[in-house]
Every structure is written in structure tokens, then in C-alpha cells.
Design an enzyme around this catalytic site. Sequence first.
Site, PDB file in Angstrom:
ATOM      1  N   CYS A 165      -0.905  -0.902  -7.583  1.00  0.00           N
ATOM      2  CA  CYS A 165      -1.183  -2.212  -8.174  1.00  0.00           C
ATOM      3  C   CYS A 165      -1.035  -3.269  -7.090  1.00  0.00           C
ATOM      4  CB  CYS A 165      -0.216  -2.489  -9.320  1.00  0.00           C
ATOM      5  SG  CYS A 165      -0.452  -4.099 -10.114  1.00  0.00           S
TER       6      CYS A 165
ATOM      7  N   SER B 154       2.575   0.093 -10.196  1.00  0.00           N
ATOM      8  CA  SER B 154       2.423   0.945  -9.018  1.00  0.00           C
ATOM      9  C   SER B 154       3.238   2.229  -9.184  1.00  0.00           C
ATOM     10  CB  SER B 154       2.866   0.201  -7.758  1.00  0.00           C
ATOM     11  OG  SER B 154       2.635   0.982  -6.609  1.00  0.00           O
TER      12      SER B 154
ATOM     13  N   ASN C 188      -9.037  21.427  -8.166  1.00  0.00           N
ATOM     14  CA  ASN C 188      -8.049  21.049  -7.153  1.00  0.00           C
ATOM     15  C   ASN C 188      -8.694  20.922  -5.775  1.00  0.00           C
ATOM     16  OD1 ASN C 188      -5.852  20.944  -8.911  1.00  0.00           O
ATOM     17  ND2 ASN C 188      -5.429  23.120  -8.695  1.00  0.00           N
TER      18      ASN C 188
ATOM     19  N   CYS D 133       2.627 -10.572 -12.311  1.00  0.00           N
ATOM     20  CA  CYS D 133       2.993  -9.173 -12.579  1.00  0.00           C
ATOM     21  C   CYS D 133       2.631  -8.809 -14.020  1.00  0.00           C
ATOM     22  CB  CYS D 133       4.491  -8.960 -12.349  1.00  0.00           C
ATOM     23  SG  CYS D 133       5.004  -7.252 -12.665  1.00  0.00           S
TER      24      CYS D 133
ATOM     25  N   CYS E  98      -0.291 -13.990  -4.191  1.00  0.00           N
ATOM     26  CA  CYS E  98       0.555 -14.675  -3.209  1.00  0.00           C
ATOM     27  C   CYS E  98      -0.265 -15.625  -2.324  1.00  0.00           C
ATOM     28  CB  CYS E  98       1.258 -13.633  -2.335  1.00  0.00           C
ATOM     29  SG  CYS E  98       2.278 -14.344  -1.032  1.00  0.00           S
TER      30      CYS E  98
ATOM     31  N   ASP F 111       8.468   4.966   5.493  1.00  0.00           N
ATOM     32  CA  ASP F 111       8.443   4.991   4.025  1.00  0.00           C
ATOM     33  C   ASP F 111       9.385   6.020   3.405  1.00  0.00           C
ATOM     34  OD1 ASP F 111       7.558   4.290   1.422  1.00  0.00           O
ATOM     35  OD2 ASP F 111       6.110   5.915   1.445  1.00  0.00           O
TER      36      ASP F 111
ATOM     37  N   CYS G 282       7.741 -21.327  -5.071  1.00  0.00           N
ATOM     38  CA  CYS G 282       6.567 -20.591  -5.577  1.00  0.00           C
ATOM     39  C   CYS G 282       7.007 -19.361  -6.368  1.00  0.00           C
ATOM     40  CB  CYS G 282       5.667 -20.166  -4.415  1.00  0.00           C
ATOM     41  SG  CYS G 282       4.215 -19.207  -4.936  1.00  0.00           S
TER      42      CYS G 282
ATOM     43  N   LEU H 144       4.714  -0.660   7.283  1.00  0.00           N
ATOM     44  CA  LEU H 144       5.938  -0.807   8.066  1.00  0.00           C
ATOM     45  C   LEU H 144       6.515   0.549   8.484  1.00  0.00           C
ATOM     46  CD1 LEU H 144       7.677  -3.448   5.752  1.00  0.00           C
ATOM     47  CD2 LEU H 144       6.391  -3.925   7.856  1.00  0.00           C
TER      48      LEU H 144
ATOM     49  N   VAL I 193       7.463  -7.507   2.386  1.00  0.00           N
ATOM     50  CA  VAL I 193       7.678  -8.295   3.600  1.00  0.00           C
ATOM     51  C   VAL I 193       6.412  -9.083   3.885  1.00  0.00           C
ATOM     52  CG1 VAL I 193       7.914  -8.127   6.116  1.00  0.00           C
ATOM     53  CG2 VAL I 193       9.458  -6.853   4.630  1.00  0.00           C
TER      54      VAL I 193
END
Length: 377
Positions: free
Chosen positions: A240, A216, A280, A198, A247, A134, A191, A169, A158
Amino acid sequence: MNVNQFKEELIAYSKEIGIDKIGFTTAAPFTELKNRLIRQQELGFQSGFEEPDIEKRVNPSLLLEEPRSIIAIALAYPSKMKIRLVSKKGERRGIFSRASWGMDYHHILRDRLKKLEAFILEKVPDARVKSMVDTGELSDRAVAERAGIGWSGKNCAVITPEFGSYVYLGEMITSIPFEPDTPIEDQCGTCSKCLEACPTGALVHGGQINAQQCISFLTQTKGLIPDEFREKIGNRVYGCDSCQTACPANKGKDFHFHEEMETNPEIEKPLLTPILKMSNREFKNKFGHLSGSWRGKKPIQRNAMIALAHFKDETAVPDLVEVLQNEQSPVMKGTAAWALGKIGGESAYTALEKARKTETDIEVQQEIEKGLRMLNT
């Protein structure tokens, strides 16, 4: 060394250590990705969280000396909580996105990649490897797509045939010339359900996202949320999932392979008002293990106030008044003022009128005025 045989050994070992899917590709530059990144930069669609050097994002040879291949891995994560908590009047709850359920996935994938590295170096001591998850320079999605993990969906995720897009990933650049796997053909077809789902229209068209409008991304920022997106955030305190849940490839996909990823609904679907008063230390103790805590307490508290406004939760008014009166942060005070206006009621009006007379910060003043306008209409 027989590289093909070693590849099979590596695949078998990856299953032993809890890697759900593994793929291999060359270390050639990602030329098509480079063009997309340049275009994204020109349009101002970047989030600002990415590696700023585009060359590093597309050229593995800048990250490892004489790279020969890249190994991509995927771990499937749950899409459903085993215990369902219901948000109800007086006990309104927010929600963290699925990719933030359980232990921070960065730690989980780094653990798997570290084990994979050790296996490789035991068999090939002079091999060179570099792993990333990431926050590394390479695009996880571009590597996974080229390595045959899945295809790049119109929602910019993906999508794997086995697990849908509910996968984390990671990748490893190596000096070993593994035979590359064949990429999976795009299966989105005509599709467009993710684009339609969204909430903010951040999916500009298939495969391109304007991060500046993505919920997000917005939930991870530290400033005031732009007016046009506040109501669209709903009760999301982090992330989000709309483009994923819409999908068709994700229908019925729910995998509980990894204990570290299991949810505690009291954490991932938390009560909102207690978040506003957290120290905190309390925040770190409750949410610190989540990937969604990486930006700290304030963005989550701001999002919680927006969620309370979404629910028009009158029981939250005293807590919001306390934030407006006692917080130092203009973002927190301003969001509280807006939320009070959205929820309404005599107590909210009195608090806003009082703050109007004493507040000196211009941004907070503007939010107080917005709140009062909502109350007066």
C-alpha cells in the site's frame, strides 16, 4: 589510517557503484527505539515479520564484535510508471506497491553493500563488517535516521530531502570508527496528511503504526482477510502506498536511476483474472523477481479476488466459481465465496447455493453465508 580521509574515499566510491545517499553513525545502542519497540509489543502492534529479540534490534554489539560505527545507505526508486496501463471493464488490473516494482530490492541493496564491503576490506583487511537489508536484526529506519539519511516521518517512513520517502534502506556495522554524521531535523511539523490518508487508521498517531491494521501487512498475510478491511484493500494485490502518495515531501519525486528498478506495467499492474489460474511455475516466472512475491502465490491470488470484488467484475464470476468448486484451500474458497456475493448475479447465486449444500469446512461455510446475505439484500 586516516579515518576521515577514508570516509571521503568511501563516500566517493559509493556514488560510483550506484548508492544514492550514504550516512554514518555510531554503533551505540538505540535506546529510544528500544522503548518504542517494547511499547509496540505491549500494544500488540507488531507484524510478526520482525526479529523477535528486541535486544538484537537495538544493540549492534550483539551482532558484531566490538562495533565502532554503522554505515547507512539509501537507493531511490521510481514512483511513476513510464507506461500507463488503464484498468477497464473486462480487463481489471491490480497493483503492486511501488516498493515492489522491478527487481527485488533486497538483491539490489545486497549487491551494493557487498561491493562496499569489498572496498573496505581491500583498504582495511582486518576490518570487521556485517551488512543487512530489511530482514536483518537492526531497524533500517532507525539506523538511517541517526545516520542523517532522512528524518522519521509520521508515516513511519524515512523521508529524505532529496528523494522523499521513495528510498530503499540498508546498513553495515563496522569495526572502523567513522565520524558520525548529523541527523536531519524532523520536518513534518503539524502536517498529518499521511494519517488522514491511511485507509484503515493503522497510523495510530505520528510515528506509530498498528501493523495488524496496515494494508501493506494484510496483503502479505496468508489467512482470510478480516471483514472490516476487505473493501479497503481495493485493487491492491501487494502493499500500500497511500501514506506515501499523500506526503507533501514526495510531491514531484520520481527517480529512475537504477535499471533493475524499472517497471514492466504488465507485471506490476497485472490483469487480475489470469492470476487466479496461475500454476506455481507460471507465478514464479512472472512475479518471482518481485519482492512482493516473497509470500508465494496464494496471498496474491486471494488479494486478486478481493480486487475483482472491489470492481464488481461480472466477467470474473466463472473463474471465481471455479475457485470455489475446485480449490483445496479454505482461504481461497472462502474469499471466492465472499467475492461472488459482492459481485452478485444469477450465476454467483447458483454457485453459492450449490456450495452451501456440499461444503464441510466451517470457515468456508461462513463465507458462503456472507456471500448469500449480500445477494439477498
